[in-house]
Design an enzyme around this catalytic site. Structure first.
Site, PDB file in Angstrom:
ATOM      1  N   VAL A  46     101.158  21.008-118.086  1.00  0.00           N
ATOM      2  CA  VAL A  46     100.351  22.119-117.576  1.00  0.00           C
ATOM      3  C   VAL A  46      99.527  22.677-118.727  1.00  0.00           C
ATOM      4  CG1 VAL A  46     101.695  22.759-115.547  1.00  0.00           C
ATOM      5  CG2 VAL A  46     102.429  23.566-117.785  1.00  0.00           C
ATOM      6  N   SER A  47      98.222  22.517-118.630  1.00  0.00           N
ATOM      7  CA  SER A  47      97.328  22.925-119.716  1.00  0.00           C
ATOM      8  C   SER A  47      96.727  24.298-119.513  1.00  0.00           C
ATOM      9  CB  SER A  47      96.181  21.912-119.833  1.00  0.00           C
ATOM     10  OG  SER A  47      95.364  21.959-118.675  1.00  0.00           O
ATOM     11  N   VAL A  72      92.468  23.836-114.165  1.00  0.00           N
ATOM     12  CA  VAL A  72      92.584  23.580-112.728  1.00  0.00           C
ATOM     13  C   VAL A  72      93.112  22.176-112.441  1.00  0.00           C
ATOM     14  CG1 VAL A  72      90.177  22.808-112.469  1.00  0.00           C
ATOM     15  CG2 VAL A  72      91.395  23.784-110.514  1.00  0.00           C
ATOM     16  N   CYS A 100      94.378  11.647-129.427  1.00  0.00           N
ATOM     17  CA  CYS A 100      95.200  12.725-128.897  1.00  0.00           C
ATOM     18  C   CYS A 100      96.032  12.227-127.721  1.00  0.00           C
ATOM     19  CB  CYS A 100      94.309  13.889-128.471  1.00  0.00           C
ATOM     20  SG  CYS A 100      95.217  15.323-127.901  1.00  0.00           S
ATOM     21  N   GLY A 157      96.776  15.870-115.443  1.00  0.00           N
ATOM     22  CA  GLY A 157      95.609  16.081-114.598  1.00  0.00           C
ATOM     23  C   GLY A 157      94.436  15.204-114.949  1.00  0.00           C
ATOM     24  N   CYS A 185      89.275  17.909-128.600  1.00  0.00           N
ATOM     25  CA  CYS A 185      90.560  17.950-127.922  1.00  0.00           C
ATOM     26  C   CYS A 185      91.512  18.962-128.567  1.00  0.00           C
ATOM     27  CB  CYS A 185      91.187  16.553-127.946  1.00  0.00           C
ATOM     28  SG  CYS A 185      92.756  16.425-127.089  1.00  0.00           S
TER      29      CYS A 185
END
Length: 371
Positions: A15-16, A19, A104, A128, A200
């Protein structure tokens, strides 16, 4: 640190606070998947005000709360520095243009994050990304995302069988517009959040000022391909092939009032070479040589074969002939000349929607000013 249910999840979602990862979690939760969320901090706040880690973390916590998921946090900033950022700086100092998103993914998201998920008892991870995974012929394949404008398989080409076997991309089959609609309908707090851009995990900021903190400016001459001085630059490593912005070349006597483009860099001589044509012959190459190739399925389909490749993100793949060399590198010859194929960037091969793998560009046959 964690909150929420204590039962071991089957899947841990990265979870970053954006959306895309929010909807990835939403879809898995709606399918009844035992879930937990994990937020990765990969860059220490440097006081610039440009790092959004704390804001993103709050949004990630809110999404997990909305979906009834346990929330976990891991600080991978040391691993990011050692595995990604030191290489990033070394490449720029050598006059190349690295792609930190590729490293990354390989070094953090699908290595340390995957290990952390397994420590939590999970079998797999979910992210995502706009990409897809399928099992065919006993091997795992990496496929493009259905939304070609958002497809991220280019940045995932370093993944192999171990990572793909333990990864799901829940939104890979969806267009971006539908992802936002699903987030809005579910009342997710990230539904209208702007997509992240920039380096990133470091974020969007003035690139020259940021890089200058680590690679001090070394001013030098800007010359045309024939060696005539047309301006001065603050440091050759601040520029990349094909770049137009930031050259600050004023009117040059006897030259057309047309934009200039970077066509070559002489790091040893501290000279930046420019030309006035967007498709200058000094920018064009038909043959690209790479460093050691990473094959998603473990090896090439043949020692020599016809394929299609991208030499940059958001480029349509171009027909080419591929020669796999004995040392693991590739020699790739394109049917038509490629503009600004840049050492340090990635050449990624495709067979239809399947990503075969990729490698760092070592050199090209573009002409070199001064030779």
């Amino acid at each position: 640190m964690s909150a929420g249910a204590t039962n071991a999840p089957r899947t841990v979602v990265g979870v970053s606070g954006g959306v895309d990862s929010s909807v990835a979690a939403l879809l898995l939760a709606q399918a009844g998947e035992p879930l937990a969320g994990l937020f990765m901090q990969n860059w220490d706040d440097d006081g610039s005000g440009q790092c959004r880690a704390e804001e993103d973390r709050r949004d990630a916590v809110a999404v997990c709360g909305r979906l009834g998921m346990a929330f976990h946090f891991r600080d991978f900033s040391r691993e990011y520095w050692a595995g990604v950022f030191e290489h990033f700086l070394a490449e720029y100092a050598a006059g190349r243009t690295p792609n930190p998103d590729v490293l990354c993914n390989r070094e953090v998201k699908f290595k340390h994050f995957l290990d952390a998920a397994r420590e939590l008892g999970a079998e797999r991870i979910a992210t995502g990304h706009y990409a897809q995974v399928e099992r065919a012929g006993g091997r795992w394949r990496l496929l493009r995302g259905a939304d070609r404008d958002k497809d991220q398989s280019y940045f995932l080409h370093q993944l192999g069988q171990r990572q793909l076997a333990a990864t799901v991309f829940p939104i890979g089959h969806l267009p971006k517009a539908q992802v936002r609609r699903l987030a809005r309908e579910a009342g997710l707090p990230t539904h209208a959040k702007k997509d992240s851009t920039g380096i990133c995990f470091i974020g969007e900021r003035d690139f020259r000022s940021f890089l200058g903190q680590y690679l001090p400016a070394q001013p030098g001459e800007i010359r045309d391909p024939h060696g005539v001085k047309v301006g001065e630059h603050p440091g050759v490593f601040y520029f990349t092939l094909g770049q137009r912005e930031g050259l600050n070349i004023g009117g040059v006597r006897g030259r057309a009032a047309a934009p200039w483009y970077v066509v070559a860099k002489d790091v040893a001589g501290n000279v930046l070479y420019v030309d006035q044509a967007c498709d200058s012959p000094w920018l064009l190459s038909r043959t690209v040589r790479t460093e050691a190739m990473h094959w998603v399925e473990g090896g090439p389909p043949a020692a020599a074969f016809d394929g299609a490749a991208q030499v940059r993100y958001r480029q349509r793949e171009e027909p080419c002939q591929v020669q796999a060399n004995a040392d693991g590198s590739l020699t790739v010859r394109f049917e038509r000349a490629q503009r600004a194929a840049t050492p340090g960037q990635s050449l990624v091969l495709y067979d239809g929607d399947a990503c075969l793998g990729g490698a760092v560009i070592e050199s090209t046959d573009a002409p070199v000013p001064g030779r």
